[in-house]
Write a protein that holds these residues in place. Structure first.
Motif, PDB file in Angstrom:
ATOM      1  N   GLY A  75       0.820  -1.184   0.000  1.00 39.19           N
ATOM      2  CA  GLY A  75       0.000   0.000   0.000  1.00 39.19           C
ATOM      3  C   GLY A  75       0.862   1.245   0.000  1.00 39.19           C
ATOM      4  O   GLY A  75       2.035   1.206  -0.342  1.00 39.19           O
ATOM      5  N   ILE A  76       0.254   2.357   0.377  1.00 39.77           N
ATOM      6  CA  ILE A  76       1.006   3.605   0.480  1.00 39.77           C
ATOM      7  C   ILE A  76       1.762   3.604   1.801  1.00 39.77           C
ATOM      8  O   ILE A  76       1.155   3.666   2.875  1.00 39.77           O
ATOM      9  CB  ILE A  76       0.076   4.823   0.388  1.00 39.77           C
ATOM     10  CG1 ILE A  76      -0.672   4.821  -0.948  1.00 39.77           C
ATOM     11  CG2 ILE A  76       0.863   6.110   0.553  1.00 39.77           C
ATOM     12  CD1 ILE A  76      -1.700   5.918  -1.071  1.00 39.77           C
ATOM     13  N   ILE A  77       3.057   3.511   1.717  1.00 40.09           N
ATOM     14  CA  ILE A  77       3.903   3.404   2.903  1.00 40.09           C
ATOM     15  C   ILE A  77       5.070   4.358   2.783  1.00 40.09           C
ATOM     16  O   ILE A  77       5.844   4.279   1.835  1.00 40.09           O
ATOM     17  CB  ILE A  77       4.421   1.968   3.088  1.00 40.09           C
ATOM     18  CG1 ILE A  77       3.256   1.001   3.293  1.00 40.09           C
ATOM     19  CG2 ILE A  77       5.389   1.910   4.269  1.00 40.09           C
ATOM     20  CD1 ILE A  77       3.672  -0.447   3.318  1.00 40.09           C
ATOM     21  N   PHE A  78       5.202   5.224   3.762  1.00 39.25           N
ATOM     22  CA  PHE A  78       6.360   6.095   3.842  1.00 39.25           C
ATOM     23  C   PHE A  78       7.474   5.434   4.636  1.00 39.25           C
ATOM     24  O   PHE A  78       8.629   5.437   4.221  1.00 39.25           O
ATOM     25  CB  PHE A  78       5.977   7.446   4.459  1.00 39.25           C
ATOM     26  CG  PHE A  78       7.166   8.317   4.765  1.00 39.25           C
ATOM     27  CD1 PHE A  78       7.909   8.882   3.750  1.00 39.25           C
ATOM     28  CD2 PHE A  78       7.548   8.568   6.074  1.00 39.25           C
ATOM     29  CE1 PHE A  78       9.009   9.688   4.012  1.00 39.25           C
ATOM     30  CE2 PHE A  78       8.638   9.368   6.354  1.00 39.25           C
ATOM     31  CZ  PHE A  78       9.369   9.932   5.328  1.00 39.25           C
ATOM     32  N   ARG A  79       7.106   4.848   5.774  1.00 38.46           N
ATOM     33  CA  ARG A  79       8.097   4.215   6.620  1.00 38.46           C
ATOM     34  C   ARG A  79       7.435   3.181   7.520  1.00 38.46           C
ATOM     35  O   ARG A  79       6.382   3.427   8.091  1.00 38.46           O
ATOM     36  CB  ARG A  79       8.824   5.254   7.474  1.00 38.46           C
ATOM     37  CG  ARG A  79       9.894   4.682   8.390  1.00 38.46           C
ATOM     38  CD  ARG A  79      10.702   5.788   9.012  1.00 38.46           C
ATOM     39  NE  ARG A  79       9.861   6.685   9.784  1.00 38.46           N
ATOM     40  CZ  ARG A  79      10.109   7.970   9.973  1.00 38.46           C
ATOM     41  NH1 ARG A  79      11.190   8.517   9.420  1.00 38.46           N
ATOM     42  NH2 ARG A  79       9.292   8.700  10.699  1.00 38.46           N
ATOM     43  N   ILE A 121       3.104   1.628  10.966  1.00 31.43           N
ATOM     44  CA  ILE A 121       3.452   2.217   9.680  1.00 31.43           C
ATOM     45  C   ILE A 121       3.036   3.675   9.613  1.00 31.43           C
ATOM     46  O   ILE A 121       1.917   4.030   9.990  1.00 31.43           O
ATOM     47  CB  ILE A 121       2.793   1.440   8.528  1.00 31.43           C
ATOM     48  CG1 ILE A 121       3.341   0.014   8.474  1.00 31.43           C
ATOM     49  CG2 ILE A 121       3.009   2.147   7.198  1.00 31.43           C
ATOM     50  CD1 ILE A 121       2.637  -0.879   7.479  1.00 31.43           C
ATOM     51  N   GLN A 122       3.946   4.499   9.118  1.00 30.52           N
ATOM     52  CA  GLN A 122       3.619   5.866   8.775  1.00 30.52           C
ATOM     53  C   GLN A 122       3.423   5.917   7.272  1.00 30.52           C
ATOM     54  O   GLN A 122       4.346   5.622   6.508  1.00 30.52           O
ATOM     55  CB  GLN A 122       4.724   6.830   9.205  1.00 30.52           C
ATOM     56  CG  GLN A 122       4.388   8.296   8.952  1.00 30.52           C
ATOM     57  CD  GLN A 122       5.392   9.236   9.584  1.00 30.52           C
ATOM     58  OE1 GLN A 122       6.097   8.875  10.525  1.00 30.52           O
ATOM     59  NE2 GLN A 122       5.439  10.455   9.073  1.00 30.52           N
ATOM     60  N   ARG A 123       2.256   6.277   6.840  1.00 29.61           N
ATOM     61  CA  ARG A 123       1.921   6.235   5.423  1.00 29.61           C
ATOM     62  C   ARG A 123       2.486   7.402   4.633  1.00 29.61           C
ATOM     63  O   ARG A 123       2.870   7.235   3.473  1.00 29.61           O
ATOM     64  CB  ARG A 123       0.408   6.189   5.232  1.00 29.61           C
ATOM     65  CG  ARG A 123      -0.252   4.942   5.807  1.00 29.61           C
ATOM     66  CD  ARG A 123      -1.725   4.942   5.478  1.00 29.61           C
ATOM     67  NE  ARG A 123      -1.939   4.863   4.045  1.00 29.61           N
ATOM     68  CZ  ARG A 123      -3.076   5.191   3.443  1.00 29.61           C
ATOM     69  NH1 ARG A 123      -4.097   5.645   4.152  1.00 29.61           N
ATOM     70  NH2 ARG A 123      -3.188   5.069   2.124  1.00 29.61           N
ATOM     71  N   LEU A 124       2.526   8.572   5.251  1.00 27.55           N
ATOM     72  CA  LEU A 124       2.980   9.777   4.566  1.00 27.55           C
ATOM     73  C   LEU A 124       4.107  10.440   5.335  1.00 27.55           C
ATOM     74  O   LEU A 124       4.276  10.209   6.532  1.00 27.55           O
ATOM     75  CB  LEU A 124       1.830  10.766   4.387  1.00 27.55           C
ATOM     76  CG  LEU A 124       0.593  10.254   3.659  1.00 27.55           C
ATOM     77  CD1 LEU A 124      -0.509  11.299   3.719  1.00 27.55           C
ATOM     78  CD2 LEU A 124       0.930   9.901   2.218  1.00 27.55           C
TER      79      LEU A 124
END
Length: 121
Positions: free
Chosen positions: A26-30, A99-102
């Motif tokens: 998915g959308i994953i920043f970190r 998880i941090q997405r953005l």
């Protein structure tokens, strides 16, 4: 939307081994941390092992020396190598990830749907 997909569960004899894997997508920043929890019928979900992106690990006392957790930050995956399995290890094992997405925003915790591990003769 972040999804966690587990694999590797199954039936194994006491003393045997299994390797569980989990991949986040998915959308994953970190990915700050990933881990495994388990829940047996009639019992609360309990921590099995966790690992941070800095390779700091944490194990339940009941699995220390038998289980090993590892991760690949680039692939957003975590694995749990389970050796010397005991009947009391029987449970549904759930993948967990913080998880941090953005880039801007706080982290969230996500869960996989679980994979059954059964240890019996």
């Amino acid at each position: 939307q972040v999804q966690l997909v587990e694999s590797g569960g199954g039936l194994v004899q006491p003393g045997g081994s299994l390797r569980l894997s989990c991949a986040a997508s998915g959308i994953i920043f970190r990915v700050n941390a990933m881990g495994w929890y388990r829940q047996a019928p009639g019992k609360q979900r309990e921590l099995v092992a966790t690992i941070t992106r800095d390779d700091i690990t944490n194990y339940a006392d009941s699995v220390k020396g038998r289980f090993t957790i590892s991760r690949d930050n680039a692939k957003y995956t975590v694995a749990l190598q389970m050796n010397s399995l005991k009947p009391e290890d029987t449970a549904v094992y759930y993948c967990n990830a913080n998880i941090q997405r953005l880039r801007i925003g706080g982290p969230n915790t996500y869960w996989g749907q679980g994979t059954q591990v059964t240890v019996s003769s």
